[in-house]
Write a protein that holds these residues in place. Structure first.
Motif, PDB file in Angstrom:
ATOM      1  N   SER A  14       0.792  -1.223   0.000  1.00  0.00           N
ATOM      2  CA  SER A  14       0.000   0.000   0.000  1.00  0.00           C
ATOM      3  C   SER A  14       0.826   1.275   0.000  1.00  0.00           C
ATOM      4  O   SER A  14       0.282   2.354   0.102  1.00  0.00           O
ATOM      5  CB  SER A  14      -0.943  -0.003   1.210  1.00  0.00           C
ATOM      6  OG  SER A  14      -0.192  -0.080   2.397  1.00  0.00           O
ATOM      7  N   LYS A  20      -1.512   7.684  -4.907  1.00  0.00           N
ATOM      8  CA  LYS A  20      -2.403   6.652  -5.449  1.00  0.00           C
ATOM      9  C   LYS A  20      -2.880   6.999  -6.854  1.00  0.00           C
ATOM     10  O   LYS A  20      -3.025   6.118  -7.702  1.00  0.00           O
ATOM     11  CB  LYS A  20      -3.591   6.458  -4.497  1.00  0.00           C
ATOM     12  CG  LYS A  20      -3.190   5.841  -3.163  1.00  0.00           C
ATOM     13  CD  LYS A  20      -4.380   5.688  -2.259  1.00  0.00           C
ATOM     14  CE  LYS A  20      -4.424   6.890  -1.364  1.00  0.00           C
ATOM     15  NZ  LYS A  20      -5.468   6.838  -0.348  1.00  0.00           N
ATOM     16  N   ARG A  23      -0.228   6.063  -9.262  1.00  0.00           N
ATOM     17  CA  ARG A  23      -0.192   4.603  -9.386  1.00  0.00           C
ATOM     18  C   ARG A  23      -1.306   4.113 -10.316  1.00  0.00           C
ATOM     19  O   ARG A  23      -1.089   3.266 -11.170  1.00  0.00           O
ATOM     20  CB  ARG A  23      -0.323   3.965  -7.991  1.00  0.00           C
ATOM     21  CG  ARG A  23      -0.410   2.474  -7.998  1.00  0.00           C
ATOM     22  CD  ARG A  23       0.902   1.837  -8.335  1.00  0.00           C
ATOM     23  NE  ARG A  23       0.810   0.392  -8.135  1.00  0.00           N
ATOM     24  CZ  ARG A  23       1.344  -0.492  -8.944  1.00  0.00           C
ATOM     25  NH1 ARG A  23       2.056  -0.099  -9.960  1.00  0.00           N
ATOM     26  NH2 ARG A  23       1.202  -1.771  -8.707  1.00  0.00           N
ATOM     27  N   GLN A  49      -7.738   2.503  -1.020  1.00  0.00           N
ATOM     28  CA  GLN A  49      -7.274   1.172  -1.390  1.00  0.00           C
ATOM     29  C   GLN A  49      -7.878   0.189  -0.402  1.00  0.00           C
ATOM     30  O   GLN A  49      -7.688   0.317   0.803  1.00  0.00           O
ATOM     31  CB  GLN A  49      -5.754   1.073  -1.335  1.00  0.00           C
ATOM     32  CG  GLN A  49      -5.279  -0.332  -1.637  1.00  0.00           C
ATOM     33  CD  GLN A  49      -3.777  -0.485  -1.535  1.00  0.00           C
ATOM     34  OE1 GLN A  49      -3.048   0.474  -1.608  1.00  0.00           O
ATOM     35  NE2 GLN A  49      -3.333  -1.710  -1.355  1.00  0.00           N
TER      36      GLN A  49
END
Length: 192
Positions: A14, A20, A23, A49
């Motif tokens: 994570s 994020k 990503r 997530q």
């Protein structure tokens, strides 16, 4: 509005130093414009997530006067939206079976028999939806919308996107089978 994406990764991966959103763009930035827009327009702090762990369905839900319902017996990944629905159907079938006991008798054997009847009636339908949910997950994780050419002489066509031929086959198959499956999935108890 809620959207989600699947990507298979090892547990506890994570930490994304660049964020994020970055990503997700690395993973899904070559998809269609709508996907890129969804990711771009979502604030970083709103991207969550949630790790999903898959587990096989068990085929013995109870012993004696104890039985399982919902995720305890048949956890499902969220891609078909059927986990909660299956739990509600479990409760409905369990009520039907226990109501028969209340009307006809109340001995231990009758209750145990009712629990086994509930399991026997629910397992086939849940098995199909559990399998479909797992299949959908595998398809989503492995989905590649375009064929990439990285070999000569087509390597010069790097900007050319050609739809994967499997998309056409899948589209034709789904056009005829999916409406019937969805009707069966949604109608649930009445068609089973």
């Amino acid at each position: 509005m809620q959207w989600y994406a699947f990507h298979e990764e090892p547990p506890s991966s994570s930490l994304f130093p660049e964020g994020k959103k970055k990503r997700l763009m690395d993973l899904f930035g070559k998809w269609c414009d709508e996907v890129i827009t969804l990711i771009s327009d979502t604030p970083e702090d709103m991207i969550l997530q949630r790790d999903i762990y898959d587990r096989d369905m068990i085929y013995t839900w109870g012993i004696g006067r104890v039985t399982l319902i919902g995720d305890a017996a048949h956890p499902m990944q969220p891609n078909l939206g059927q986990g909660g629905c299956m739990a509600i159907e479990d409760c409905y079938q369990l009520i039907l079976e226990l109501d028969k006991v209340a009307q006809n008798g109340s001995g231990d054997f009758d209750v145990i028999s009712a629990l086994r009847r509930y399991e026997k009636k629910r397992i086939p339908r849940v098995r199909v939806l559990h399998t479909a949910s797992r299949l959908a997950s595998k398809l989503l994780v492995n989905y590649r919308p375009y064929i990439e050419f990285k070999f000569w002489p087509l390597s010069n066509l790097a900007n050319m996107k050609i739809k994967h031929p499997g998309i056409y086959v899948a589209r034709a198959l789904l056009k005829f089978t999916f409406p019937h499956f969805v009707t069966w999935m949604i109608a649930g108890h009445g068609l089973w």
